[in-house]
Design an enzyme around this catalytic site. Structure first.
Site, mmCIF file in Angstrom:
data_model
loop_
_atom_site.group_PDB
_atom_site.id
_atom_site.type_symbol
_atom_site.label_atom_id
_atom_site.label_comp_id
_atom_site.label_asym_id
_atom_site.label_seq_id
_atom_site.Cartn_x
_atom_site.Cartn_y
_atom_site.Cartn_z
ATOM 1 C CG LEU A 163 15.541 -99.329 -59.103
ATOM 2 C CD1 LEU A 163 15.201 -100.006 -57.780
ATOM 3 C CD2 LEU A 163 16.888 -99.796 -59.624
ATOM 4 C CB SER A 164 15.099 -95.862 -57.489
ATOM 5 O OG SER A 164 15.551 -94.828 -56.653
ATOM 6 C CB ALA A 165 13.862 -91.798 -59.902
#
Length: 342
Positions: A163-165
């Site tokens: 997720l995300s980073a």
């Protein structure tokens, strides 16, 4: 637009923290090698911390779950959390470990340290951390290798999601080590090569760089000129994501579609409640690139509360109730949802 983006990113930070701290990591710890240790994170977590997995140049932690009685030759799933998350909190809401118990596969998490980044973000934008066999990328590769050995996993069925980073780092792992993975799922992430420093990372999060599909794919071709097998790539993004713009999800599609030489209009479309799914298959009908565009969803992993494998046992930061479990759907795409006999 820029001000709204900054406000959305600041939600990731405590009030007293500078915005730049989200990306600028402290000096990594110099002590990399530690004796092999396995310990449970806490009494309520199925994850067991394991060290001694290699030189660990990125200074990461490894947390592993091997279901009791798991035979050799089962799949392995690697999970990368987002900023202001850890492996334990992510797993409580994503339910990967509980699903592993039901369906018979091993799960391993790479976890960032505050010594590297005070907000626990993977350093997806810094070249020294996402170059093959260097930095955090190499640590994650070592974690995969060690988990594969401990669980006696099927090397042809190793998968990755983040997720995300962690999603951006998932893209970096797929780009640099495509032959390691059978498939990957990038949630609210960014394309490989979207930024090379913190300033451009913020710019990319607000709006993906304006590259052609060929230019995006060339960033992967540069680090992996020969890909012996093509991992399937599943991309998940909310249309209301004010932290990592939807344009990044679209850029990810173009990066992998062009890399695999899939015609832009040669997709199959499915529409579910609140979702649009586009699938680009190869000539044999195997899905190679899948894009899940989720109407009105913000920044986070889509989860569904409930009991059992793949359901959210508790609410956690950036794990968004969506009426469906992305964990279950990703596992289904990978073909690892069949129940196993203990």
């Amino acid at each position: 637009m820029r001000d709204r983006f900054k406000r959305s990113v600041e939600r990731l930070l405590p009030a007293e923290t500078r915005l730049g701290d989200l990306f600028w990591p402290f000096q990594p710890t110099t002590e990399r090698r530690t004796p092999a240790v396995r310990r449970r994170v806490d009494t309520g977590s199925p994850l067991v911390e394991t060290s001694g997995f290699g030189s660990n140049p990125g200074g990461l932690r490894m947390l592993l779950h091997i279901p009791e009685g798991l035979p050799a030759g089962r799949p392995l799933v690697l999970v990368l959390h987002g900023c202001r998350q850890d492996a334990e909190s992510y797993d409580r809401a994503a339910g990967w470990a509980s699903l592993a118990d039901e369906r018979g596969f091993a799960v391993v998490y790479a976890q960032q340290r505050e010594a590297n980044n005070p907000r626990l973000c993977f350093t997806w934008f810094r070249p020294s951390e996402v170059t093959r066999d260097r930095g955090e990328l190499m640590s994650i590769r070592q974690i995969v290798a060690h988990a594969t050995e401990l669980a006696a996993s099927d090397r042809q069925r190793i998968f990755i999601t983040g997720l995300s980073a962690g999603g951006a780092m998932t893209a970096a792992m797929l780009a640099n080590y495509p032959d390691v993975f059978a498939g990957g799922a990038i949630i609210a992430g960014l394309p490989f090569g979207a930024a090379r420093d913190a300033t451009r990372a913020f710019d990319a999060m607000a709006q993906a760089p304006d590259h052609t599909p060929r230019a995006w794919a060339d960033l992967v071709r540069l680090v992996s000129p020969r890909i012996r097998r093509k991992p399937s790539v599943s991309i998940w993004h909310g249309t209301a994501d004010d932290t990592v713009a939807l344009s990044n999800g679209l850029a990810l599609v173009e990066q992998w579609r062009d890399l695999y030489r899939l015609p832009k209009d040669a997709f199959v479309e499915k529409r579910l409640k609140g979702r649009r799914i586009r699938i680009w298959p190869d000539k044999d009908g195997k899905p190679l690139v899948t894009f899940h565009e989720i109407d009105g969803m913000g920044h986070g992993t889509p989860v569904m509360s409930g009991e059992g494998g793949g359901y959210a046992a508790s609410p956690e930061p950036f794990m968004l109730e969506a009426g469906f479990s992305s964990t279950l759907e990703i596992a289904k795409e990978w073909g690892i949802t069949r129940k196993w006999k203990r």
